[in-house]
Scaffold this active site. Structure first.
Site, PDB file in Angstrom:
ATOM      1  N   LYS A 136       0.834  -1.214   0.000  1.00 53.33           N
ATOM      2  CA  LYS A 136       0.000   0.000   0.000  1.00 53.33           C
ATOM      3  C   LYS A 136       0.868   1.264   0.000  1.00 53.33           C
ATOM      4  CE  LYS A 136      -1.941  -1.095   3.934  1.00 53.33           C
ATOM      5  NZ  LYS A 136      -1.194  -2.350   4.192  1.00 53.33           N
ATOM      6  N   ARG A 163      11.171  -1.690  11.307  1.00 52.89           N
ATOM      7  CA  ARG A 163      10.058  -1.227  12.146  1.00 52.89           C
ATOM      8  C   ARG A 163       9.859  -2.150  13.347  1.00 52.89           C
ATOM      9  NH1 ARG A 163       5.191   0.134   8.035  1.00 52.89           N
ATOM     10  NH2 ARG A 163       4.048  -1.018   9.633  1.00 52.89           N
ATOM     11  N   ARG A 221      11.784  -5.650   4.946  1.00 53.81           N
ATOM     12  CA  ARG A 221      11.594  -4.195   4.807  1.00 53.81           C
ATOM     13  C   ARG A 221      12.594  -3.412   5.653  1.00 53.81           C
ATOM     14  NH1 ARG A 221       5.870  -1.943   5.436  1.00 53.81           N
ATOM     15  NH2 ARG A 221       5.860  -3.346   7.214  1.00 53.81           N
ATOM     16  N   ARG A 254      -0.713  -8.787  13.380  1.00 50.04           N
ATOM     17  CA  ARG A 254      -1.214  -7.775  12.423  1.00 50.04           C
ATOM     18  C   ARG A 254      -2.024  -8.436  11.319  1.00 50.04           C
ATOM     19  NH1 ARG A 254       4.153  -5.098  10.835  1.00 50.04           N
ATOM     20  NH2 ARG A 254       2.926  -4.035   9.239  1.00 50.04           N
TER      21      ARG A 254
HETATM   22  P1  AP5 Z   1       4.904  -1.590   1.823  1.00 57.38           P
HETATM   23  O1  AP5 Z   1       4.607  -0.780   0.620  1.00 57.38           O
HETATM   24  O2  AP5 Z   1       5.585  -0.923   2.975  1.00 57.38           O
HETATM   25  O3  AP5 Z   1       3.569  -2.364   2.296  1.00 57.38           O
HETATM   26  P2  AP5 Z   1       2.318  -1.838   3.129  1.00 57.38           P
HETATM   27  O4  AP5 Z   1       1.121  -2.514   2.579  1.00 57.38           O
HETATM   28  O5  AP5 Z   1       2.318  -0.332   3.160  1.00 57.38           O
HETATM   29  O6  AP5 Z   1       2.681  -2.484   4.512  1.00 57.38           O
HETATM   30  P3  AP5 Z   1       2.580  -1.960   5.995  1.00 57.38           P
HETATM   31  O7  AP5 Z   1       3.262  -3.016   6.821  1.00 57.38           O
HETATM   32  O8  AP5 Z   1       3.097  -0.548   6.131  1.00 57.38           O
HETATM   33  O9  AP5 Z   1       1.068  -1.975   6.205  1.00 57.38           O
HETATM   34  P4  AP5 Z   1       0.300  -1.945   7.531  1.00 57.38           P
HETATM   35  O10 AP5 Z   1      -1.098  -1.753   7.044  1.00 57.38           O
HETATM   36  O11 AP5 Z   1       0.527  -3.102   8.424  1.00 57.38           O
HETATM   37  O12 AP5 Z   1       0.990  -0.735   8.304  1.00 57.38           O
HETATM   38  P5  AP5 Z   1       0.596   0.785   8.580  1.00 57.38           P
HETATM   39  O13 AP5 Z   1       1.834   1.566   8.509  1.00 57.38           O
HETATM   40  O14 AP5 Z   1      -0.588   1.217   7.792  1.00 57.38           O
HETATM   41  O15 AP5 Z   1       5.772  -2.861   1.351  1.00 57.38           O
HETATM   42  C1  AP5 Z   1       6.270  -3.792   2.290  1.00 57.38           C
HETATM   43  C2  AP5 Z   1       7.673  -4.252   1.847  1.00 57.38           C
HETATM   44  O16 AP5 Z   1       7.552  -4.977   0.611  1.00 57.38           O
HETATM   45  C3  AP5 Z   1       8.651  -3.102   1.560  1.00 57.38           C
HETATM   46  O17 AP5 Z   1       9.945  -3.505   1.943  1.00 57.38           O
HETATM   47  C4  AP5 Z   1       8.583  -2.902   0.039  1.00 57.38           C
HETATM   48  O18 AP5 Z   1       9.816  -2.415  -0.485  1.00 57.38           O
HETATM   49  C5  AP5 Z   1       8.292  -4.329  -0.444  1.00 57.38           C
HETATM   50  N1  AP5 Z   1       7.419  -4.370  -1.621  1.00 57.38           N
HETATM   51  C6  AP5 Z   1       6.300  -3.613  -1.855  1.00 57.38           C
HETATM   52  N2  AP5 Z   1       5.742  -3.965  -3.036  1.00 57.38           N
HETATM   53  C7  AP5 Z   1       6.518  -4.964  -3.545  1.00 57.38           C
HETATM   54  C8  AP5 Z   1       6.437  -5.760  -4.746  1.00 57.38           C
HETATM   55  N3  AP5 Z   1       5.464  -5.575  -5.647  1.00 57.38           N
HETATM   56  N4  AP5 Z   1       7.382  -6.702  -4.944  1.00 57.38           N
HETATM   57  C9  AP5 Z   1       8.392  -6.893  -4.012  1.00 57.38           C
HETATM   58  N5  AP5 Z   1       8.516  -6.175  -2.877  1.00 57.38           N
HETATM   59  C10 AP5 Z   1       7.577  -5.222  -2.641  1.00 57.38           C
HETATM   60  O19 AP5 Z   1       0.086   0.689  10.106  1.00 57.38           O
HETATM   61  C11 AP5 Z   1       0.977   0.345  11.156  1.00 57.38           C
HETATM   62  C12 AP5 Z   1       0.215   0.331  12.485  1.00 57.38           C
HETATM   63  O20 AP5 Z   1      -0.320   1.653  12.746  1.00 57.38           O
HETATM   64  C13 AP5 Z   1      -1.015  -0.593  12.538  1.00 57.38           C
HETATM   65  O21 AP5 Z   1      -0.655  -1.919  12.872  1.00 57.38           O
HETATM   66  C14 AP5 Z   1      -1.856   0.089  13.633  1.00 57.38           C
HETATM   67  O22 AP5 Z   1      -1.357  -0.189  14.903  1.00 57.38           O
HETATM   68  C15 AP5 Z   1      -1.617   1.571  13.348  1.00 57.38           C
HETATM   69  N6  AP5 Z   1      -2.617   2.129  12.427  1.00 57.38           N
HETATM   70  C16 AP5 Z   1      -2.359   2.681  11.188  1.00 57.38           C
HETATM   71  N7  AP5 Z   1      -3.505   3.092  10.608  1.00 57.38           N
HETATM   72  C17 AP5 Z   1      -4.505   2.802  11.491  1.00 57.38           C
HETATM   73  C18 AP5 Z   1      -5.919   2.951  11.449  1.00 57.38           C
HETATM   74  N8  AP5 Z   1      -6.526   3.507  10.372  1.00 57.38           N
HETATM   75  N9  AP5 Z   1      -6.635   2.518  12.509  1.00 57.38           N
HETATM   76  C19 AP5 Z   1      -6.039   1.975  13.590  1.00 57.38           C
HETATM   77  N10 AP5 Z   1      -4.703   1.787  13.694  1.00 57.38           N
HETATM   78  C20 AP5 Z   1      -3.947   2.190  12.650  1.00 57.38           C
END
Ligand code: AP5
Length: 216
Positions: free
Chosen positions: A13, A158, A125, A169
């Site tokens: 994402k 992270r 990552r 998660r």
């Molecule tokens: P990346 O693009 O970072 O993936 P992502 O989907 O953004 O993964 P996240 O782990 O950031 O998602 P998340 O939803 O768990 O975390 P968030 O920060 O929103 O890609 C991942 C890796 O793969 C990278 O190394 C990248 O280089 C690689 N990659 C990407 N695409 C690729 C491809 N096509 N091929 C190969 N490699 C690839 O949330 C974190 C925490 O914050 C949550 O757990 C929660 O506690 C809190 N939080 C955030 N938003 C909310 C909300 N709305 N409500 C409540 N709590 C929330």
């Protein structure tokens, strides 16, 4: 254009949201990045959010909704919501918020990636705490190990990317966030499914294709 990008942790994402924002001149609004910034700066929001995030749990809806409302209202360009909404309560609160701001949703992009690929991506990552660039030791390594290609800062792993937290998660995603796909299907908002397990550029092309299909 106002979009939501949905998918499990590690689905891409953040990566695709940034590329899409650049290509289409949109603002990427990542609640995860906003929360991590708040944690790093030690703000009141960061202190409230940190323990939930490190345990792989969701931050309470009320906190997130205040944050989201503030950022969306402050944005006069189109946006991509990355990581928000994440619960039905958040989605139900977003609808009137967008109606009030006269910023209707144009679609939801769902990135579909199998669990084994998610786990490998997350374990590899490395993130830049300064400029937010994201690398991957398996798929997209930085030129110098541990150093950001863009700003030279030290890359970090992270705290919520530890294997046990990642498992939690993923469970939280299945229970609380995945039901949003059906929610948006029912609401009539266009839901676009994209195979997210291919390379970054192939996924970006697939997103462009679903958002702007070639005329028949
Ligand atoms: P990346 O693009 O970072 O993936 P992502 O989907 O953004 O993964 P996240 O782990 O950031 O998602 P998340 O939803 O768990 O975390 P968030 O920060 O929103 O890609 C991942 C890796 O793969 C990278 O190394 C990248 O280089 C690689 N990659 C990407 N695409 C690729 C491809 N096509 N091929 C190969 N490699 C690839 O949330 C974190 C925490 O914050 C949550 O757990 C929660 O506690 C809190 N939080 C955030 N938003 C909310 C909300 N709305 N409500 C409540 N709590 C929330």
């Amino acid at each position: 254009m106002n979009l939501i990008i949905l998918g499990a942790p590690g689905a891409g994402k953040g990566t695709q949201g940034a590329l899409l924002a650049e290509r289409k001149g949109l603002r990427q609004i990542s609640t995860g990045d906003l929360l991590r910034d708040a944690v790093r700066r030690g703000t009141a929001l960061g202190r409230k959010a940190q323990s939930y995030m490190n345990a792989g749990e969701l931050v309470p809806d009320a906190i997130i909704l205040d944050l989201a409302r503030e950022v969306i209202a402050d944005t006069d360009q189109g946006f991509i919501l990355d990581g928000f909404p994440r619960t039905i309560v958040q989605a139900e609160a977003l609808d009137p918020m967008l109606a009030e701001l006269e910023r209707p949703l144009d679609g939801v992009v769902v990135l579909d990636v199998p669990d084994d690929v998610l786990v490998k991506r997350i374990s590899g990552r490395r993130s830049c705490p300064e400029c937010k660039a994201v690398f991957n030791v398996y798929f997209d390594p930085p030129a110098r190990e541990g150093v950001c290609d863009h700003c030279g800062a030290q890359l970090t792993h992270r705290p919520d990317d530890e294997p046990e937290t990642v498992r939690r998660r993923l469970e939280v995603y299945r229970a609380q966030t995945e039901p949003l796909i059906a929610y948006y299907e029912r609401s009539g908002t266009p839901v676009h499914y994209v195979d997210g397990q291919r390379g970054v550029d192939a996924v970006a092309d697939a997103i462009d294709d679903v958002l702007e299909p070639e005329p028949a």
